[in-house]
Design a protein around this motif. Structure first.
Motif, PDB file in Angstrom:
ATOM      1  N   ILE A 286      47.708  26.904  27.222  1.00  0.00           N
ATOM      2  CA  ILE A 286      47.354  27.941  28.188  1.00  0.00           C
ATOM      3  C   ILE A 286      46.900  27.263  29.469  1.00  0.00           C
ATOM      4  O   ILE A 286      45.896  26.553  29.492  1.00  0.00           O
TER       5      ILE A 286
ATOM      6  N   CYS B 120      48.621  34.755  28.934  1.00  0.00           N
ATOM      7  CA  CYS B 120      48.250  34.803  27.519  1.00  0.00           C
ATOM      8  C   CYS B 120      47.200  35.897  27.379  1.00  0.00           C
ATOM      9  O   CYS B 120      46.095  35.772  27.905  1.00  0.00           O
TER      10      CYS B 120
ATOM     11  N   ASN C  87      43.620  24.927  25.328  1.00  0.00           N
ATOM     12  CA  ASN C  87      43.097  25.736  26.422  1.00  0.00           C
ATOM     13  C   ASN C  87      42.815  24.831  27.625  1.00  0.00           C
ATOM     14  O   ASN C  87      41.794  24.152  27.680  1.00  0.00           O
TER      15      ASN C  87
ATOM     16  N   ALA D 263      42.800  26.094  30.866  1.00  0.00           N
ATOM     17  CA  ALA D 263      42.801  27.160  31.868  1.00  0.00           C
ATOM     18  C   ALA D 263      41.916  26.857  33.068  1.00  0.00           C
ATOM     19  O   ALA D 263      41.774  27.703  33.959  1.00  0.00           O
TER      20      ALA D 263
ATOM     21  N   VAL E 217      38.535  28.610  31.634  1.00  0.00           N
ATOM     22  CA  VAL E 217      38.504  28.082  30.272  1.00  0.00           C
ATOM     23  C   VAL E 217      37.564  28.883  29.377  1.00  0.00           C
ATOM     24  O   VAL E 217      37.898  29.191  28.221  1.00  0.00           O
TER      25      VAL E 217
ATOM     26  N   ILE F  93      39.098  32.315  28.444  1.00  0.00           N
ATOM     27  CA  ILE F  93      40.083  32.237  27.362  1.00  0.00           C
ATOM     28  C   ILE F  93      39.370  32.178  26.020  1.00  0.00           C
ATOM     29  O   ILE F  93      39.756  32.868  25.062  1.00  0.00           O
TER      30      ILE F  93
ATOM     31  N   LEU G 196      41.590  25.186  17.980  1.00  0.00           N
ATOM     32  CA  LEU G 196      41.614  25.552  19.390  1.00  0.00           C
ATOM     33  C   LEU G 196      40.955  24.409  20.144  1.00  0.00           C
ATOM     34  O   LEU G 196      39.761  24.149  19.968  1.00  0.00           O
TER      35      LEU G 196
ATOM     36  N   SER H 164      39.787  23.029  23.654  1.00  0.00           N
ATOM     37  CA  SER H 164      39.473  23.440  25.021  1.00  0.00           C
ATOM     38  C   SER H 164      39.081  22.215  25.833  1.00  0.00           C
ATOM     39  O   SER H 164      38.363  21.335  25.362  1.00  0.00           O
TER      40      SER H 164
END
Length: 504
Positions: free
Chosen positions: A13, A179, A211, A213, A217, A220, A354, A356
């Motif tokens: 993402i 997303c 992630n 982003a 971040v 998300i 996940l 990040s």
């Protein structure tokens, strides 16, 4: 590790430099990858930097030795991998006795020269600004200076080339596609993407979500994934102004301020100068960031303190501002907030991680990408080893990474191509310039002229091969043609783009 039963290994993402870098590295290791970006590639922070590949000289004051060493090493790696969009630049630092003492500057530059194993770039030297040509534009009270090396980078194209390489290695790249939902389902993630233009929902299943982003971040993690994080990003705004270039020579300048901040004054687009940056806390929406009057005044005052030619707000050709998503280390001074990066892995029962990413900087994106994939290696034990330290980015595969030699060869092959246009194609596209020019045998074959160097063939090439859809994609991020075009020329180009989209 190719996609099986519609399941991909990595769903990334964010289409900034970190997301594109991770996508490229992972795809090159044989992993199946989808990169999802809600806007255009590099539309946020990654196209609004100071456009430097640098070690971060001032970070030495905050004892960021690991980060500076990594950045200095990466400077050489990136210079080798993309000599068309990254090139050496010399920086002149006029010394002011009222700011940092000369011995401290010399010590910092000594460390800067030796901390990262410098190989290709020339070292530091001391200048007598009263006699050196580099001192000509500087006020006479600043008689002593230092000169050191760093590198220039076209930041937006750096992102684009990483995404392009990822795509060529099998990754799927979805721009203008948000997303909108990420939910764990056993050992996998159930993901929903939403196309911006049509609203169409696209389901995806993935083994791991990454992630990257940037300023979004935490959004998300919380809103999109429904999870919590103990880490946060701290938004710091950095603004730049662009003015006509007001000195002779190819050198850049770095000036110190009484508040200990430093300002870069860099040659830009041949006849312009890029000046920045500010470092101030930012509380608003990242989408709304812009340079305010106080920042513009601060930058102009900083330049006017050192240079004979005095700037005014009326000299500004363009300004831009970006939000830096720095890892929140609770530093009081925004300039002291770490530029290092931090990872957080949220996994359940040893699966469906996940990952990040918090923080980071342009210069260290490739190393960040390697470290990110090492963080998830336990979930992908068959993952291949890293490879990007020795891989050229698209267009960078020129002999001996020698741009001048390539430019000479390009001109010899296309003798009808004017020097300014040949250099433009070589700089932006490197060896891909041959694909852009294609079967053209004269200027007329390159199609309609929209501005000084923008011709129809280039615009179509960007739409067909680089995900460009709007005038802004082409004029601001894929190229900087917009800085050299009149409003009428930009309007005419926008009308042409609209016709192309309707015909598509």
């Amino acid at each position: 590790m190719s996609a099986e039963n519609g399941i991909v290994d990595l769903f990334i993402i964010g289409g900034g430099v970190n997301g594109a870098g991770i996508a490229r590295d992972a795809a090159g290791r044989g992993m199946s990858v989808i990169l999802c970006e809600k806007d255009d590639l590099a539309q946020g922070t990654s196209s609004r930097s100071g456009k430097l590949v640098h070690g971060g000289l001032r970070y030495l004051e905050y004892y960021e030795f690991r980060l500076v060493r990594e950045a200095l090493i990466e400077r050489e790696v990136l210079l080798e991998s993309a000599p068309h969009i990254i090139w050496p630049m010399r920086f002149v630092l006029p010394h002011s006795s009222s700011d940092r003492p000369a011995w401290l500057v010399r010590l910092g530059l000594f460390l800067y020269d030796h901390l990262g194993g410098r190989k290709r770039l020339p070292g530091t030297r001391t200048l007598n600004l009263a006699t050196a040509p580099e001192g000509a534009p500087i006020k006479p009270e600043y008689r002593k200076g230092f000169e050191y090396s760093d590198c220039w980078v076209d930041d937006a194209r750096l992102v684009l080339l990483n995404a392009l390489d990822a795509s060529q290695r099998g990754a799927q790249v979805h721009t203008r596609t948000a997303c909108t939902s990420v939910r764990r389902n056993g050992d996998l993630w159930d993901i929903e993407m939403t196309e911006g233009a049509t609203g169409r929902k696209i389901p995806v299943r993935a083994r791991c979500v990454v992630n990257t982003a940037g300023p979004w971040v935490n959004d998300i993690i919380g809103r999109v994934a429904g999870l919590n994080s103990a880490r946060n990003v701290r938004l710091v705004k950095g603004s730049h102004i662009i003015v006509p270039k007001f000195w002779e020579g190819r050198q850049a300048y770095l000036v110190q301020n009484p508040d200990k901040r430093v300002i870069f004054i860099n040659p830009y687009e041949n006849d312009l100068a890029l000046i920045g940056t500010t470092d101030i806390p930012y509380e608003g929406r990242p989408e709304d960031v812009k340079a305010d009057a106080s920042e513009i005044d601060y930058l102009i005052t900083s330049v006017n303190r050192y240079f004979k030619q005095q700037l005014a707000a009326s000299d500004i050709v363009h300004s831009f501002s970006g939000v830096r998503p720095l890892y929140d280390d609770n530093a009081e001074n925004p300039s002291a907030v770490t530029r290092d990066y931090i990872f957080e892995v949220d996994a359940r029962n040893g699966s469906a991680p996940l990952l990040s990413v918090f923080g980071g900087k342009i210069t260290t994106f490739r190393k960040l990408s390697e470290h990110a994939l090492e963080k998830i290696r336990p979930f992908f034990p068959a993952m291949a080893q890293g490879w990007t330290s020795r891989g050229a980015l698209p267009g960078g595969d020129m002999p001996a990474a020698d741009f001048e030699q390539f430019l000479g060869d390009l001109r010899a092959r296309y003798r009808w191509l004017p020097m300014d246009l040949a250099k433009h194609y070589a700089r932006l596209y490197g060896t891909r310039a041959h694909a852009l020019i294609g079967s053209a045998t004269c200027l007329a074959d390159l199609g309609q002229v929209f501005g000084r160097l923008l011709r129809e063939r280039e615009a179509l090439f960007l739409m067909e091969t680089e995900w460009a859809q709007t005038p802004q994609d082409i004029l601001e991020r894929r190229t900087k043609h917009g800085l050299h075009m009149t409003q009428g020329e930009r309007d005419a180009f926008a009308s042409w783009c609209e016709q192309q989209l309707k015909a598509a």
